[in-house]
Design an enzyme around this catalytic site. Structure first.
Site, short mmCIF file in Angstrom:
data_model
loop_
_atom_site.label_atom_id
_atom_site.label_comp_id
_atom_site.label_asym_id
_atom_site.label_seq_id
_atom_site.Cartn_x
_atom_site.Cartn_y
_atom_site.Cartn_z
N HIS A 48 43.82 18.92 105.75
CA HIS A 48 43.60 20.25 104.97
C HIS A 48 44.62 21.34 105.23
O HIS A 48 44.43 22.06 103.90
CB HIS A 48 42.46 20.69 105.96
CG HIS A 48 41.49 21.84 105.51
ND1 HIS A 48 40.74 21.50 104.33
CD2 HIS A 48 41.50 23.31 105.60
CE1 HIS A 48 40.15 22.79 103.93
NE2 HIS A 48 40.76 23.78 104.80
N HIS A 99 34.51 23.89 101.04
CA HIS A 99 33.92 24.01 102.15
C HIS A 99 32.95 22.82 102.46
O HIS A 99 31.78 23.16 102.54
CB HIS A 99 33.44 25.28 102.41
CG HIS A 99 33.82 25.95 103.74
ND1 HIS A 99 33.09 26.69 104.53
CD2 HIS A 99 35.21 25.94 104.15
CE1 HIS A 99 33.88 27.27 105.59
NE2 HIS A 99 35.04 26.75 105.34
#
Length: 724
Positions: A48, A99
Site C-alpha cells: 500500500h 479504501h
C-alpha cells in the site's frame, strides 16, 4: 512495557518476507530490529505504501504536458485551469484513492475515512476542495452481505462529505459477483488554488521544527496499511480494529486552520497523515527533502493512555497532518491552531543525517536509515503471463428490443442512481452546474464563467477479457464523458484495483491494463497526474475482476457552452461514430447471463477526431451522451427520459441498438442544427447519421413500442427496490 521478541511468526504477521527481513538486517548492519522498527518497516515496505509490485510499470505512464503543473509523487496532481477574475493563475488539484479493505470490514467508517483522506490530500496542497466523486463496486445484489455494504458505504460517503461541506458531483456504481468478497470504494476529490500558493511535502532546512497538527492520536487504524496489503480470509472480523474512525467536523476545522496557516508563510513543507500515519508522513517528507527526521513521541498529542511507540507510529487516526515549520513564525502558526481548537505540537526536528530516529520515554525506539525506508524500498519485477485471447462470441439470443431495454434499466447496474444521489449533498457551495447521474458532473470555477467537469469510469468485463483493450477503453470513455458535457479533457488520475500480484495471471492483467491506459492517455493528451494502486483484493483466493478506475478532469472555457444532458420535443437524434455492430462483452449480454466474446476495439485516432468534432460544434448541440454500456438504445433513452419526452429510433436489430462499438455519441439538436452538423461532418470525414427523433409519450425501438412513463418508473425505481 516489554516489547515482544522478534520471531519468524511475528515477522510474517507484519507482511515481511524472509528476503525482505534479510534486507532489513543488512540495513541494520546485522542487528535485529526492535519491535517499533519492525512495525515501521512493515508499514513503509508494504504494498500500500511502497508500490513495490507496481512501480516498474507505473513509470511507463505519461505524466507530463503543458497543462501539468505537478505530476505523480505529491499528495495530489495539479493542472492549470486559467486565471481568476483578478488575473491570478488558478490550478485544479485532484486525486483518486481506494479504501477497499476497510470498507468491506466496516462499511460506514471505511467509506467515510476514505472520503476524509482524499479531501486532506487536496487541501494539504493548499487547495480548497470543490468537488468529490466516488466509484463503488459491490457483489451480487442478492448476496447476503451486499445490502449491508451498500447501505453502510453510501451512508459513510454522504455522512462525511455532507458534513464537511463538499458537493458530490459524480461517480459510478456497479454490482457483480466478483466483488462478493471484496467491495471497492474509490474516492475522488478536487480543489482549486492559486498557482503561486501550492504547497508540497519536501522537507527543507536543517534543525527546523516538525509539527504535529490536528486531532489527537488513538489506537484506531493501527496496522491499517499492512492490512490493506493482504488478502482476506476467515479471520476478517479480527481486522476490524485496523479500520480508522473519522470526524468530518474536525476535518472541516483542520482544513480552515491549514489554509489559514499557509497564508502566514510558516509552512515549509506539509504532509497528510494517511496510510501508516506518523511513520509514512515523516519518512516521505524527509526523503523528498534529502533530510533525516528525529521524533520525540512524548510530545505527540494522545487521546488514549499508555500508548506505545509502536502504536503511535502506526496509528491511522484521522484528521492529522505533519508540517515542517519556519521557526521564526511559530507563534503565528500556533495561534491559528489554538483559534480552531486543534492540537499544535512540536514533535521533532529535521536533521542532516540520513536517519529516522524515534524517541519515547527517554529510550531510542527506532534508528533507521531514512532513505532506505522510502525511495529504496523493495521493488519487484513480478512474473506475469499475458491474458489469453477471449473465446469468440457464441450465438446471441433473440430478444425483443423493448425487453432488452427493460432488462438493462430494471437491473441495478444501468438504472437511475437516485437512491444513492439523494443521500449526497450535490449543491453545497452553490457552484454545481450539472448534477451527478450523467456522463460527467460540472461545477463553476467560482468568480469566473468557466467550469470544471469530472468523471470516473471503467468497464471491468472488458478488462477481464482483454486487459490492454480494457485499459484503453477506460481512458477513452472518460474522455467521451467529458466531451459529452462540452469539456476539453485535461488530465487523469487512476485507481488501479486488482487481485494478488504474486499470481502471474493477475500481474498479467495489471501489465496489460497499464499498457492500454498509457497508450490512450498519450493519444488523447490526458496525462496521469496522480493515482493509487490497490492490490490483493481477494478473499479465500478469489480475486475481483480487474478494475482500473480512471478519474478525469476537463475544462469548459465558457459555461454558456456546456452541453446539457436532456433532449427536448422536436429534437432529432444523431449518431456520431457509425452504427453499432459489436455485442461481445456488452452490458445487454452480461445482464442476460452471457459474459462472452471480446470487448469492442478502441480506435484512438477516431476517438480524438470524434471528440474534437463535438467540442468544435457545441453551439449546435442541445444535448449529448457518450454511447457505452447499453449502446445507442440506452444512451438515447437516458437523454429522452432526463428531458421527460419520448423517443423514436429507426434502427432495427440488437447490434445496431445495443452494440457497444466505441468512439460514439448520440446527439440531440434541432433539424436546422442537424443539417449543419451533417454538412460539417462530411467535410471532416466524421461518420454522422440521423437515427430518430425525440418527443411524444412513447419509446419506439424499430417496430417495438412502449410507454415512456412505464419505462421511466422502472428506471427510476429499480435501485431502491433492490437495496432499500
Amino acid at each position: 512495557m516489554t516489547e515482544p521478541a522478534i520471531t519468524p511468526d511475528l515477522i510474517a504477521a507484519h507482511g515481511i518476507t524472509p528476503d525482505e527481513y534479510d534486507r532489513l538486517l543488512a540495513m541494520l548492519d546485522g542487528r535485529a530490529p526492535s519491535f517499533t522498527e519492525l512495525g515501521i518497516v512493515s508499514a513503509m515496505w508494504n504494498e500500500h505504501c511502497s508500490y513495490k509490485s507496481s512501480k516498474k510499470w507505473l513509470r511507463t505512464l505519461p505524466t507530463e504536458g503543458p497543462q501539468v503543473v505537478i505530476g505523480p509523487g505529491e499528495n495530489a496532481g495539479v493542472v492549470a485551469i486559467g486565471p481568476d477574475a483578478d488575473g491570478n493563475e488558478l490550478v485544479c488539484v485532484f486525486k483518486m484513492e481506494s479504501h477497499n479493505h476497510p470498507s468491506y470490514i466496516e462499511p460506514y467508517q471505511g467509506a467515510a475515512t476514505g472520503v476524509g483522506g482524499i479531501l486532506r490530500d487536496v487541501f494539504t496542497m493548499g487547495a480548497r476542495p470543490v468537488a468529490a466523486m466516488n466509484a463503488l463496486s459491490f457483489g451480487r445484489i442478492d448476496h447476503p452481505k451486499t445490502r449491508r455494504l451498500v447501505h453502510g458505504v453510501v451512508a459513510g460517503v454522504g455522512g462525511y462529505g455532507n458534513a464537511f461541506g463538499v458537493p458530490t458531483v459524480g461517480g459510478e456504481l456497479r454490482f457483480h459477483r466478483s466483488y462478493d468478497g471484496n467491495c471497492l470504494v474509490n474516492a475522488f476529490a478536487a480543489g482549486i488554488a492559486r498557482r503561486d500558493a501550492i504547497f508540497t511535502s519536501a522537507a527543507a532546512g536543517v534543525g527546523r521544527p516538525v509539527v504535529y497538527l490536528g486531532a489527537k492520536t488513538g489506537r484506531d487504524g493501527v496496522g491499517g496499511a499492512t492490512m490493506a496489503s493482504a488478502e482476506f480470509d476467515d479471520t476478517i472480523e479480527e481486522k476490524r480494529p485496523t479500520v480508522q474512525v473519522g470526524d468530518p467536523f474536525t476535518e472541516k476545522r483542520l482544513m480552515e486552520a491549514t489554509l489559514e496557516l499557509m497564508a502566514t508563510g510558516a509552512v515549509v513543507a506539509i504532509q497528510d497523515m494517511g496510510a501508516a500515519g506518523l511513520t509514512c508522513s515523516a519518512v516521505e517528507m524527509g526523503d523528498k527533502g534529502g533530510l533525516g527526521i528525529r521524533l520525540n513521541l512524548d510530545d505527540v498529542p494522545q487521546r488514549e493512555a499508555a500508548m506505545t511507540a509502536y502504536e503511535m507510529m502506526l496509528s491511522e487516526s484521522q484528521e492529522r497532518m505533519l508540517m515542517v515549520l519556519d521557526p521564526a513564525l511559530e507563534a503565528e502558526a500556533r495561534a491559528v491552531f489554538d483559534k480552531w481548537d486543534l492540537d499544535f505540537a512540536i514533535v521533532g526536528e529535521t536533521i542532516p543525517e540520513d536517519r529516522f530516529v524515534v524517541l519515547h520515554r527517554g529510550e531510542t525506539k527506532a534508528d533507521l536509515p531514512l532513505s532506505k525506508l522510502s525511495s529504496e524500498a523493495p521493488e519487484y519485477d513480478r512474473p506475469w503471463t499475458p491474458t489469453p485471447p477471449p473465446a469468440p462470441l457464441g450465438t446471441v439470443p433473440e430478444m425483443d428490443p423493448l425487453d432488452a431495454l427493460r432488462a438493462l434499466i430494471g437491473g441495478p447496474n444501468h438504472c437511475a442512481r437516485d437512491w444513492v444521489v439523494r443521500q449526497y449533498d450535490t449543491q453545497v457551495m452553490a457552484d454545481t452546474v450539472v448534477l451527478p447521474g450523467r456522463d460527467a458532473g460540472v461545477i463553476r470555477i467560482h468568480g469566473t464563467d468557466r467550469g470544471l467537469a469530472f468523471t470516473a469510469d471503467v468497464t471491468p468485463r472488458y478488462v477481464l477479457a482483454d486487459p490492454e483493450a480494457g485499459g484503453r477503453q477506460a481512458v477513452a470513455e472518460a474522455y467521451r464523458n467529458l466531451v459529452a458535457r462540452g469539456a476539453r479533457p485535461l488530465a487523469t488520475t487512476d485507481n488501479l484495483n486488482f487481485g494478488n500480484p504474486e499470481k502471474p495471471e493477475i500481474m498479467g492483467q495489471f501489465v496489460g491494463a497499464i499498457r492500454g491506459i498509457g497508450e490512450a492517455c498519450r493519444a488523447l493528451d490526458m496525462p496521469i497526474v496522480s493515482g493509487n494502486v490497490s492490490l490483493y483484493n481477494e478473499t479465500d483466493g478469489t480475486g475481483i475482476d480487474p478494475t482500473p478506475t480512471i478519474g478525469a478532469v476537463g475544462l469548459i472555457d465558457q459555461l454558456s457552452h456546456a452541453i446539457d444532458g436532456r433532449a427536448r420535443t422536436g429534437h432529432v437524434a444523431l449518431l456520431l461514430g457509425g452504427e453499432g455492430t459489436h455485442l461481445g462483452r456488452s452490458a445487454l449480454l452480461a445482464e442476460t447471463g452471457f459474459e462472452d466474446g471480446a470487448p469492442p476495439p478502441v480506435d484512438l485516432d477516431a476517438e480524438g477526431r470524434h471528440g474534437r468534432f463535438v467540442l468544435d460544434n457545441v453551439a449546435l448541440i442541445a444535448a449529448c451522451a457518450d454511447v457505452s454500456d447499453g449502446g445507442l438504445a440506452l444512451a438515447a433513452f437516458q437523454l429522452a427520459e432526463e428531458g421527460g419526452v419520448g423517443l423514436t429510433l429507426d434502427l432495427e436489430g440488437l447490434p445496431a441498438l445495443f452494440g457497444e462499438d466505441q468512439g460514439r455519441y448520440v446527439i440531440a439538436c434541432t433539424m436546422a442544427a442537424a443539417e449543419t452538423l451533417m454538412e460539417k461532418a462530411g467535410a471532416a470525414d466524421v461518420p454522422l447519421s440521423m437515427v430518430g427523433q425525440f418527443g411524444g409519450a412513447e419509446v419506439r425501438l424499430g417496430r417495438a413500442v412502449g410507454q415512456m412513463a412505464d419505462l421511466s418508473a422502472t428506471y427510476r425505481g429499480a435501485l431502491a427496490d433492490a437495496v432499500a
